[in-house]
Design an enzyme around this catalytic site. Sequence first.
Site, PDB file in Angstrom:
ATOM      1  N   GLY A   1      65.060  38.588  17.435  1.00 39.49           N
ATOM      2  CA  GLY A   1      66.176  37.785  16.948  1.00 39.49           C
ATOM      3  C   GLY A   1      66.087  37.507  15.451  1.00 39.49           C
TER       4      GLY A   1
ATOM      5  CD  GLU B   1      64.626  41.848  20.518  1.00 39.50           C
ATOM      6  OE1 GLU B   1      64.054  42.851  20.022  1.00 39.50           O
ATOM      7  OE2 GLU B   1      65.439  41.152  19.895  1.00 39.50           O
TER       8      GLU B   1
END
Length: 260
Positions: A111, A134
Amino acid sequence: MADYENLKVSVSDFIATITVNRPQAMNALNSQVLAELADAARALGADERVRVIVLTGEGKAFVAGADIKEMKDMDMISFRRFVAAGQNALYVLDTLEKPVIAAINGFALGGGCELALACDFRVASSKAKFGFPEVGLGIFPGFGGTQRAPRFLGRGMASELIFTGAMIDAAEALRIGLVNHVYAPESLMEETLKIAASIAKQGPIAVARAKTAVKMAGDTTMEAGLAFEREAMVVTFATKDRYEGMSAFVEKRKAEFNGE
Ligand code: CO8
């Protein structure tokens, strides 16, 4: 400007600096940081003292991703809310009329890398590291990364980074066009502020319209982009700033823009 628990915000000489300030967690984005980022971006967007925004992180990280500890035990409803909050905060930044520069001081992962991609352009410290880890956590970039990374890096490069989760250094980030410049860590902010100052002294309405037009190039057809450019240019021509800019050139003096 509101006081934030996880952000430091300052404004000087038309430049706002937002520092994500949660160094004990590598500036990881939890729900509160995301809400504060969206709020600060909206407030600075409406603040007439601000023409350019610089986004950076405190300590070793720019932002090391979404907060894994907060996500770990979420149910689907809370997770959906969290994804939406992340997408929203980054969208608010991305669609501000004022330019936003990411000054990447350290880890920009998951992020955090997505956040950097929501800025207009990125500069980095030579110590910065980038990546999308991720998939190693069983998720994938969901704060807009699957849409923004291919637009900036091309589909092939974005796919390799997102599918492998590989971490790259600043030199590689420069090579693939993820960042525009790499600086020594101690001069990152000084060099970023120089770029910000060179934007802040231009006609702010012209810069704002140019930002929207440039963004459209990645998001729409040539016809729609040209139509927007044409109409936005005509409106910009009608501003006092445009008359000041051209008069200053003819009169051989420095232009003074008031954003009018
Ligand atoms: N979330 C929560 N806590 C974190 C995070 C994070 N992303 N990153 C670091 N921290 C915490 C560590 O747990 C540690 O806490 P504690 O002291 O309590 O153990 C503290 O920060 C310091 O970190 P380290 O001790 O790990 O520091 P190192 O210098 O050894 O390592 C790294 C630094 C390499 C940055 C390492 O911390 C790391 O790998 N962090 C995780 C990186 C990562 O996987 N990021 C992706 C997260 S997922 C994501 O971003 C999804 C976004 C979109 C999803 C959409 C759905 C929501």
